[in-house]
Design an enzyme around this catalytic site. Structure first.
Site, short mmCIF file in Angstrom:
data_model
loop_
_atom_site.label_atom_id
_atom_site.label_comp_id
_atom_site.label_asym_id
_atom_site.label_seq_id
_atom_site.Cartn_x
_atom_site.Cartn_y
_atom_site.Cartn_z
N HIS A 164 1.19 0.84 -13.36
CA HIS A 164 1.97 -0.34 -13.73
C HIS A 164 3.46 0.01 -13.69
CE1 HIS A 164 2.65 -4.24 -15.55
NE2 HIS A 164 3.56 -3.65 -16.31
N GLY A 166 0.79 -1.23 0.00
CA GLY A 166 0.00 0.00 0.00
C GLY A 166 0.82 1.28 0.00
N SER A 167 2.05 1.21 -0.55
CA SER A 167 2.83 2.45 -0.56
C SER A 167 2.22 3.48 -1.51
CB SER A 167 4.30 2.17 -0.93
OG SER A 167 4.41 1.75 -2.26
C1 GRF Z 1 3.25 -1.11 -7.56
O1 GRF Z 1 4.56 -1.34 -8.05
C2 GRF Z 1 2.29 -0.94 -8.72
O2 GRF Z 1 2.88 -0.41 -9.85
C3 GRF Z 1 1.83 -2.34 -8.98
O3 GRF Z 1 1.77 -2.95 -7.71
C4 GRF Z 1 2.69 -2.32 -6.83
C5 GRF Z 1 1.95 -1.94 -5.58
O4 GRF Z 1 2.78 -1.50 -4.56
N1 GRF Z 1 0.59 -2.35 -9.70
P1 GRF Z 1 2.18 -0.85 -3.25
O5 GRF Z 1 1.24 -1.89 -2.61
O6 GRF Z 1 1.44 0.38 -3.63
O7 GRF Z 1 3.35 -0.55 -2.36
#
Ligand code: GRF
Length: 194
Positions: free
Chosen positions: A109, A11-12
């Site tokens: 993405h 969830g960053s």
């Molecule tokens: C991110 O790298 C995004 O591009 C992909 O999934 C990842 C999610 O990371 N779709 P986070 O959970 O938001 O840290």
């Protein structure tokens, strides 16, 4: 404008959107709901800490993808959600969902689409040995990672980059780009003409 952010893991990106909202960088956009398919996801804790309501819906409890999605749509309607932001949500949405929120679903993405589609965008680019990869924000259509591109930013893979340093660089760009794209949508600057 009420926004629902869909998550499955760390969830960053959700955090970057929460922070942008606090800094008034999402215009009239408000994260009204966080939807998650993993009860243990750290993203849920981030939402709770920020005081954002959460909806946890586990895939196993539903017979089909559409039935699962209908449950979520019911809540989105109830909360007057006008924009769905996928941020590391690891389920593929049904055609029913995509139609219901046509042109109102964004995804991020970690590669320069149409290159390196799928769940391993960073690793695939690294292993392919390309010099340039990046980040893409796009509209969601039924076909995975294929909807119209909204924003892209390049990230150079240096000779001394490891997969870990590359991941860090990609995430840093994501955390800047996603709030920008959401703000553009909220401000009515994005029209999907396809
Ligand atoms: C991110 O790298 C995004 O591009 C992909 O999934 C990842 C999610 O990371 N779709 P986070 O959970 O938001 O840290």
């Amino acid at each position: 404008m009420n926004i629902a952010v869909f998550v499955s893991g760390n969830g960053s990106n959700l955090q970057a959107l929460i922070d942008a909202g606090r800094a008034e960088k999402l215009s009239a956009g408000k994260i009204a709901l966080v939807v998650c398919d993993q009860p243990e996801a750290f993203a849920l804790r981030r939402a709770q800490k920020a005081g954002i309501p959460t909806l946890v819906v586990e895939g196993n409890d539903y017979a089909s993808r559409e039935e699962y999605d209908r449950r979520i749509i019911q809540r989105l309607r109830q909360d007057n959600v006008e924009l769905v932001v996928l941020a590391g949500f690891m389920r593929i949405l049904s055609g029913h969902f995509v139609n219901e929120y046509k042109d109102k679903i964004l995804n991020i993405h970690p590669a320069l689409l149409p290159d390196f589609k799928g769940a391993r965008g960073i690793k695939d680019a690294y292993e392919a040995g390309v010099e340039i990869t990046g980040v893409t924000v796009h509209f969601v259509t039924e076909e995975l990672d294929s909807g119209p591109v909204i924003l892209q930013e390049r990230v150079r893979i240096e000779k001394d980059d490891t997969i870990k340093t590359l991941e860090e660089k990609i995430h840093k760009v994501e955390h800047k780009l996603y709030p920008e794209a959401v703000k553009m949508f909220v401000d009515g600057e994005l029209v999907n003409s396809e």
